[in-house]
Design a protein around this motif. Sequence first.
Motif, PDB file in Angstrom:
ATOM      1  N   PHE A 258       0.717  -1.292   0.019  1.00 30.42           N
ATOM      2  CA  PHE A 258      -0.058  -0.038   0.107  1.00 30.42           C
ATOM      3  C   PHE A 258       0.849   1.301   0.128  1.00 30.42           C
ATOM      4  O   PHE A 258       0.671   2.208  -0.783  1.00 30.42           O
ATOM      5  N   ILE A 259       1.980   1.203   0.812  1.00 29.43           N
ATOM      6  CA  ILE A 259       2.815   2.477   0.786  1.00 29.43           C
ATOM      7  C   ILE A 259       3.437   2.590  -0.368  1.00 29.43           C
ATOM      8  O   ILE A 259       3.644   3.702  -0.893  1.00 29.43           O
ATOM      9  N   ASN A 260       3.975   1.710  -0.987  1.00 30.85           N
ATOM     10  CA  ASN A 260       4.774   1.835  -2.381  1.00 30.85           C
ATOM     11  C   ASN A 260       3.696   2.124  -3.452  1.00 30.85           C
ATOM     12  O   ASN A 260       4.139   3.010  -3.930  1.00 30.85           O
ATOM     13  N   ASN A 261       2.585   1.472  -3.532  1.00 27.22           N
ATOM     14  CA  ASN A 261       1.691   1.960  -4.572  1.00 27.22           C
ATOM     15  C   ASN A 261       1.072   3.123  -4.575  1.00 27.22           C
ATOM     16  O   ASN A 261       0.793   3.636  -5.667  1.00 27.22           O
ATOM     17  N   LYS A 262       0.899   3.652  -3.429  1.00 28.78           N
ATOM     18  CA  LYS A 262       0.283   4.815  -3.406  1.00 28.78           C
ATOM     19  C   LYS A 262       1.059   5.916  -3.068  1.00 28.78           C
ATOM     20  O   LYS A 262       0.782   7.307  -2.743  1.00 28.78           O
ATOM     21  N   ASN A 263       2.284   5.863  -2.833  1.00 28.30           N
ATOM     22  CA  ASN A 263       3.463   6.837  -2.386  1.00 28.30           C
ATOM     23  C   ASN A 263       2.923   7.490  -1.051  1.00 28.30           C
ATOM     24  O   ASN A 263       3.242   8.651  -0.914  1.00 28.30           O
ATOM     25  N   ILE A 264       2.611   6.891  -0.074  1.00 25.57           N
ATOM     26  CA  ILE A 264       2.256   7.283   1.052  1.00 25.57           C
ATOM     27  C   ILE A 264       3.359   7.623   1.922  1.00 25.57           C
ATOM     28  O   ILE A 264       4.513   6.825   2.085  1.00 25.57           O
ATOM     29  N   THR A 265       3.378   8.780   2.434  1.00 21.92           N
ATOM     30  CA  THR A 265       4.373   9.311   3.397  1.00 21.92           C
ATOM     31  C   THR A 265       3.934   9.335   4.599  1.00 21.92           C
ATOM     32  O   THR A 265       4.965   9.499   5.623  1.00 21.92           O
ATOM     33  N   GLN A 266       2.889   9.285   5.109  1.00 18.13           N
ATOM     34  CA  GLN A 266       2.318   9.592   6.575  1.00 18.13           C
ATOM     35  C   GLN A 266       1.066   8.565   6.421  1.00 18.13           C
ATOM     36  O   GLN A 266       0.249   8.794   6.001  1.00 18.13           O
ATOM     37  N   LEU A 267       1.319   7.712   7.373  1.00 23.77           N
ATOM     38  CA  LEU A 267       0.484   6.577   7.552  1.00 23.77           C
ATOM     39  C   LEU A 267      -0.429   6.664   8.843  1.00 23.77           C
ATOM     40  O   LEU A 267       0.266   6.427   9.996  1.00 23.77           O
TER      41      LEU A 267
END
Length: 285
Positions: A87-96
């Motif tokens: 999820f972090i990689n696919n959506k380029n999440i910086t704050q989760l």
Amino acid sequence: MKIIKIIAYAVMLYASNSLFANQGLAFIHGTGNQTDAYNDYWTGEFVNSVKQGLSNTNNITVINCDFDKYMWDTRASGCLAEQLTTFINNKNITQLTLITHSNGGNVVRWILSNPTWDSRFVKIINTVTKTIALAPSSGGTPLADAVTTGNTFETTLGWILGYSSDAVKQQQVGWMAHYNQNWLNGTPNRPALSSQFEVVVGSDVDSAIWDGDSYCGGYQYQVALEVTQNWLDNCSDGFLECSSQSLAGSVWFTDKSRTRGSEPLSHHQSRRKCFNLDGLLRNRI
């Protein structure tokens, strides 16, 4: 003048980081082997309401893992790590932000407390900014002890606990005390977690047949939790005592202090759209 410039630069840097942050939200279920947690554990009604707190409502994931296993098992924390990393990689999440329920808080704390256990854990730790733990079983529950003894109590608790799974054994009070003392952070006399771990505590169960609030989330669950509450302290959500829920991290609020109508949140209702819980979460994220 120089100090003023430094302060101004710091404010601008903070604003810039906030402006360009890409926030994501993950819903992490409790005990059970989930394949459709969106519908079966949380309900779309709850998820779709809470996610409105995001600037990009597409940045969500609903986790499906086998949390009938011990929290360190690859099918539990390993599965969670894989889905969060994807999820972090696919959506380029910086704050989760993580929203967990019950035993899901233990699996999350395992990842946050043991960065060298799995190579994927570090990136997750560096990305997670907040965990909102709904009725976490941080200190375990006497009901897990009762089920593990193998007596007839199992028939009453089977729908909640899944009988004598590894996760249920793990949530015995003595076992959780051992994990909290040796493996998990965020509890008294242990290192702090690397990010906020905020707790919502459920303190009671209402099952009066004439009270419409008793039907939120399903009346049959309220009746069952009213029964199991007899084995717990006066302050409990029917599955977990308040002291267990509040053991790790910090308490954000105890149900009646903020819910609509000062209603309590049973263990089942704390993952449902009941008494404005969804609105409180939406505003918090």
